[in-house]
Structures are given as C-alpha cells and as structure tokens.
Design a protein around this motif. Sequence first.
Motif, PDB file in Angstrom:
ATOM      1  N   SER A  77       0.998  -1.285   0.065  1.00 49.29           N
ATOM      2  CA  SER A  77      -0.066  -0.020  -0.118  1.00 49.29           C
ATOM      3  C   SER A  77       0.858   1.168  -0.014  1.00 49.29           C
ATOM      4  CB  SER A  77      -0.734  -0.078   1.259  1.00 49.29           C
ATOM      5  OG  SER A  77      -0.089   0.171   2.355  1.00 49.29           O
ATOM      6  N   ILE A  78       0.147   2.295  -0.279  1.00 49.85           N
ATOM      7  CA  ILE A  78       0.754   3.617  -0.282  1.00 49.85           C
ATOM      8  C   ILE A  78      -0.049   4.629   0.457  1.00 49.85           C
ATOM      9  CG2 ILE A  78       1.705   5.785  -1.592  1.00 49.85           C
ATOM     10  CD1 ILE A  78       2.688   3.869  -3.955  1.00 49.85           C
ATOM     11  N   LEU A  79       0.321   5.225   1.417  1.00 52.11           N
ATOM     12  CA  LEU A  79      -0.468   6.073   2.396  1.00 52.11           C
ATOM     13  C   LEU A  79      -1.946   5.246   2.690  1.00 52.11           C
ATOM     14  CD1 LEU A  79      -0.064   9.598   0.860  1.00 52.11           C
ATOM     15  CD2 LEU A  79       0.802   8.691   3.096  1.00 52.11           C
ATOM     16  N   ASN A  80      -1.787   3.825   2.972  1.00 51.71           N
ATOM     17  CA  ASN A  80      -2.907   2.851   3.317  1.00 51.71           C
ATOM     18  C   ASN A  80      -3.605   2.926   2.455  1.00 51.71           C
ATOM     19  OD1 ASN A  80      -4.206   1.390   5.167  1.00 51.71           O
ATOM     20  ND2 ASN A  80      -5.617   2.932   5.724  1.00 51.71           N
ATOM     21  N   MET A  81      -3.525   3.055   0.910  1.00 50.10           N
ATOM     22  CA  MET A  81      -4.105   2.944  -0.191  1.00 50.10           C
ATOM     23  C   MET A  81      -3.784   1.469  -1.065  1.00 50.10           C
ATOM     24  SD  MET A  81      -6.571   5.445  -0.645  1.00 50.10           S
ATOM     25  CE  MET A  81      -6.842   7.117   0.182  1.00 50.10           C
ATOM     26  N   GLN A  82      -4.444   0.416  -1.088  1.00 48.06           N
ATOM     27  CA  GLN A  82      -4.185  -0.713  -1.659  1.00 48.06           C
ATOM     28  C   GLN A  82      -4.198  -0.471  -3.246  1.00 48.06           C
ATOM     29  OE1 GLN A  82      -4.687  -4.553   0.308  1.00 48.06           O
ATOM     30  NE2 GLN A  82      -5.443  -3.509   1.837  1.00 48.06           N
ATOM     31  N   LEU A  83      -3.198  -0.077  -3.764  1.00 48.47           N
ATOM     32  CA  LEU A  83      -3.438   0.367  -5.119  1.00 48.47           C
ATOM     33  C   LEU A  83      -3.660  -0.926  -5.973  1.00 48.47           C
ATOM     34  CD1 LEU A  83      -0.759   3.198  -5.706  1.00 48.47           C
ATOM     35  CD2 LEU A  83      -3.083   3.443  -4.965  1.00 48.47           C
ATOM     36  N   CYS A  84      -3.158  -1.922  -5.524  1.00 49.54           N
ATOM     37  CA  CYS A  84      -3.403  -3.305  -6.424  1.00 49.54           C
ATOM     38  C   CYS A  84      -4.888  -3.550  -6.705  1.00 49.54           C
ATOM     39  CB  CYS A  84      -3.039  -4.549  -5.605  1.00 49.54           C
ATOM     40  SG  CYS A  84      -3.609  -4.577  -4.085  1.00 49.54           S
ATOM     41  N   TYR A  85      -5.888  -2.917  -5.920  1.00 51.51           N
ATOM     42  CA  TYR A  85      -7.504  -2.865  -6.145  1.00 51.51           C
ATOM     43  C   TYR A  85      -7.994  -1.941  -7.002  1.00 51.51           C
ATOM     44  CZ  TYR A  85      -6.805  -7.128  -2.882  1.00 51.51           C
ATOM     45  OH  TYR A  85      -6.414  -7.990  -2.156  1.00 51.51           O
ATOM     46  N   PHE A  86      -7.079  -1.181  -7.267  1.00 48.29           N
ATOM     47  CA  PHE A  86      -7.608   0.330  -7.540  1.00 48.29           C
ATOM     48  C   PHE A  86      -8.177   0.247  -8.902  1.00 48.29           C
ATOM     49  CE2 PHE A  86      -7.121   2.291  -3.552  1.00 48.29           C
ATOM     50  CZ  PHE A  86      -7.658   3.371  -3.583  1.00 48.29           C
ATOM     51  N   SER A  87      -7.670  -0.418  -9.980  1.00 51.85           N
ATOM     52  CA  SER A  87      -8.318  -0.686 -11.260  1.00 51.85           C
ATOM     53  C   SER A  87      -9.815  -0.963 -11.016  1.00 51.85           C
ATOM     54  CB  SER A  87      -7.512  -1.875 -12.152  1.00 51.85           C
ATOM     55  OG  SER A  87      -8.056  -2.163 -13.252  1.00 51.85           O
ATOM     56  N   GLN A  88     -10.036  -1.899 -10.156  1.00 54.72           N
ATOM     57  CA  GLN A  88     -11.587  -2.191 -10.117  1.00 54.72           C
ATOM     58  C   GLN A  88     -12.292  -1.001  -9.517  1.00 54.72           C
ATOM     59  OE1 GLN A  88     -14.077  -4.801  -6.674  1.00 54.72           O
ATOM     60  NE2 GLN A  88     -12.092  -5.757  -7.659  1.00 54.72           N
ATOM     61  N   TYR A  89     -11.414  -0.048  -8.454  1.00 53.41           N
ATOM     62  CA  TYR A  89     -12.665   0.842  -7.866  1.00 53.41           C
ATOM     63  C   TYR A  89     -12.566   1.910  -8.679  1.00 53.41           C
ATOM     64  CZ  TYR A  89     -10.910  -1.913  -3.643  1.00 53.41           C
ATOM     65  OH  TYR A  89     -10.614  -2.733  -2.815  1.00 53.41           O
ATOM     66  N   ILE A  90     -11.715   2.301  -9.711  1.00 47.50           N
ATOM     67  CA  ILE A  90     -11.851   3.550 -10.136  1.00 47.50           C
ATOM     68  C   ILE A  90     -12.893   3.223 -11.377  1.00 47.50           C
ATOM     69  CG2 ILE A  90     -10.343   4.796 -12.279  1.00 47.50           C
ATOM     70  CD1 ILE A  90      -8.246   4.355 -10.406  1.00 47.50           C
ATOM     71  N   ILE A  91     -12.667   1.972 -12.236  1.00 48.02           N
ATOM     72  CA  ILE A  91     -13.623   1.759 -13.256  1.00 48.02           C
ATOM     73  C   ILE A  91     -14.946   1.596 -12.738  1.00 48.02           C
ATOM     74  CG2 ILE A  91     -14.059  -0.029 -14.834  1.00 48.02           C
ATOM     75  CD1 ILE A  91     -11.011  -0.356 -15.322  1.00 48.02           C
ATOM     76  N   LEU A  92     -15.274   0.759 -11.709  1.00 49.01           N
ATOM     77  CA  LEU A  92     -16.535   0.724 -11.150  1.00 49.01           C
ATOM     78  C   LEU A  92     -17.027   1.993 -10.644  1.00 49.01           C
ATOM     79  CD1 LEU A  92     -16.360  -2.741  -9.456  1.00 49.01           C
ATOM     80  CD2 LEU A  92     -17.421  -2.185 -11.676  1.00 49.01           C
ATOM     81  N   PHE A  93     -16.339   2.757 -10.029  1.00 46.15           N
ATOM     82  CA  PHE A  93     -16.970   4.272  -9.803  1.00 46.15           C
ATOM     83  C   PHE A  93     -17.394   5.020 -10.964  1.00 46.15           C
ATOM     84  CE2 PHE A  93     -16.223   8.814  -9.303  1.00 46.15           C
ATOM     85  CZ  PHE A  93     -17.087   9.068  -7.789  1.00 46.15           C
TER      86      PHE A  93
END
Length: 380
Positions: A207-223
Amino acid sequence: MEKKMERYLFIDNLRLLMIVFVVMIHFAVTYSGFGSWYYKESVKLDIFSTIVFGYAMSYTQGYFMGLLFLIAGFFTPGAFDRKGVKRFLKDRFVRLGIPTLIYMLMIQPFIVYFLLGFNWPPAKPSFGVYYWGYLRSFQFLGESGPLWFAFALLIFSCIYALVRLIRGTIGQQTRQREIGPSDIVFLGLLISAGAFCIRLIQPIDTSILNMQLCYFSQYIILFITGIYAYRNNWFSRIQNPFGLKGLIVLVLGGMIPWTAIMVGSGVPQGLFAFKGGMNWQSAAFALWESFISVGMAVGLLTLFREKFNRQNRLVKILSDNSFAVYVFHAPIIIYLSLLLKEVMLPPLAKWLLLCIIGIPICFAVTHFVVRRIPFLNKVM
C-alpha cells in the motif's frame, strides 16, 4: 420523489450488507492471519480452515469494496446536478473528509496507544510525546485505517467535480441503452488488465498511504461505471434472469478456478505467485477477481432490487447507522477480540462467535452513543 426513493431502498439494503461484510472480513483477518489488520491471534490453521478462510476472504475482497464504489459513483452525478460544484464539494468534505480526519487524528492514535499499547517496547512514551510525534512527522496521513475508502472517494469526487467544471453541464441521456453480456465481458477484461499491470509494481498486500493500489483498477472503473449507470438508469433496468443467473453461476462455480489458481501458485509452500508479477498466476487471479467483481455487482443489484426493495423499522435503523459502523467498528472489534483472547476455540468457530456478538454491538454503539453526539450526528 417518494416513489424514486422507495425504488432505491434496495441499494441502501445492499450497502448495509457490504458494511456488515467489512466487519466480518476484519474479524476473519484477526483469526486467520491473512491480510492486514491491527490485531491477529497467533493460531495455526488446519487445511480446512485455510481453504474456508482463503476462499471466503478472496471472494469477498473480489467484489465488496468495488460494489461500494459502484454505488457511490451512481449517486455522484445526481448530487452534483442538485447542489452545484460548491455545495457538492462542501458536502463531500463534511461527509467524507471530516470522518477521515476523525479516524486519523483520534481513533487511530487511541487504538495504537491504548488498545494495543501492550505491544510497545519498554520505556513507553507518554501519550503527549507519542501524539506530538505522530502529528509532527505527518504519520497520520497514512493512518486512515478502514477510512481509506472515504479518503479515496473524496479524491474521486473532487476529480469528478473538476471534470464537470471543464465539460460543463451534462444532462440526462435521451437514448438509454441497457447493459448486457458484452458490457460485463468488456468491464471484466478492462479491470483485469489494469489490475495485472498495477500489480507488476504494487502487488497484493502492499500500500501507499494506506491505499492498496493493487485493487484500484476495479475501484476506479466501477466508480466511473456507476456514473454511467445513473445516466442510463442501469440499476433499475438490469434484466432479472440475466442478473440472477450470473449470480448463481459465480457463487457455485467460482471456487473451481480459484482452487486451480491457488494450487498453481504453490500456496501450500507459501509462494503466492498470484499476488503480482509477470506470471500466469497473477494474470489468472486478476481475471478471476475482475469477473467476480462485475458479475457479483450485477447479480446482487438484481437480487436486491427484486427481493429486498423494502425496509422495516429495524432495517431502516441499521441502514442509517451503516456508515457510522464503518467509521467506528475498528476499536470496538479490536476490544472484543482482546476481551475474548483467552477463549479457546478453533479459529473458524471463534470467528463466527465474534461476528455474532460483535456486529450487533457495533450497531448498538453507533445508534445509542455515536450518532447521539451533537457534532457526529451531522457527519454520520
């Protein structure tokens, strides 16, 4: 307006269930040792417990936070249309920014210093010394705990407001098209490709600053998908057989590819190749996880729209308290875990026991205490 709000009760109910799953997952980390959490009990899992915890946590992680981002994206355009940029951003800072700061500046230090203070080495500093160092070093910026979600959502909302300012007013689309199987396949492939690429640099459990960027492809696209879903009224127009059949297939058949990926990754030997890297296991896991996220979102939205689009008084109370539970559940469940530390039960049994005890306590604390505090009742 009343009919419209009644039609969306299923979304409130689904969001409530996802918050309950958040609490259950954090209890699962406590008793399985998988993942990251404040407190873990040192227990050795047998093969059965390893499989149950591993599959349940991988499967839930695969979709539940992405579904929350999808729902958040769905309600974003309407809020902006009604309030305009200034009120929209002010509301987001109040509802998302203030709870995040409360967690960073109050809840996190309380957990670390008081609840988990027994982990300090000898010569433990005074709370004042510890807290000043915590602030002075800007350590708090990476200590958002579960509120990373609110922090990320605040960032997404600010970016959305900036895009709307640049592009101007976006009205309701005149020709609404329905979501179909081709859209599911496209979203699944897009999310998996993004996840695979990100995990080359930021594998799972980093993580970076407590953000698990490994999952952010899903989070950004679904948002973003949630935004389009609002404009096209997708949540109300998903075809019943299509959504429910997909849900059944994913629930019943999801373990087969998951097992193949785990065995191929050498999990019994602790290799965990699926977490990231230029290998087939990472690509296969990203693909599995991405289709779980999209398929479960479509299936659960359909199921709740058809079967759970109503609330009695109890469910309404629970739904109203769901975000407060998200914000304050960490110290509550850590305290309960420490309180029952000496109870000798198998990990799975203890996890179920703490879920049965802890979840009602979390809702009771927020309903009878937290949301009755004058300032907090305005932001929760």
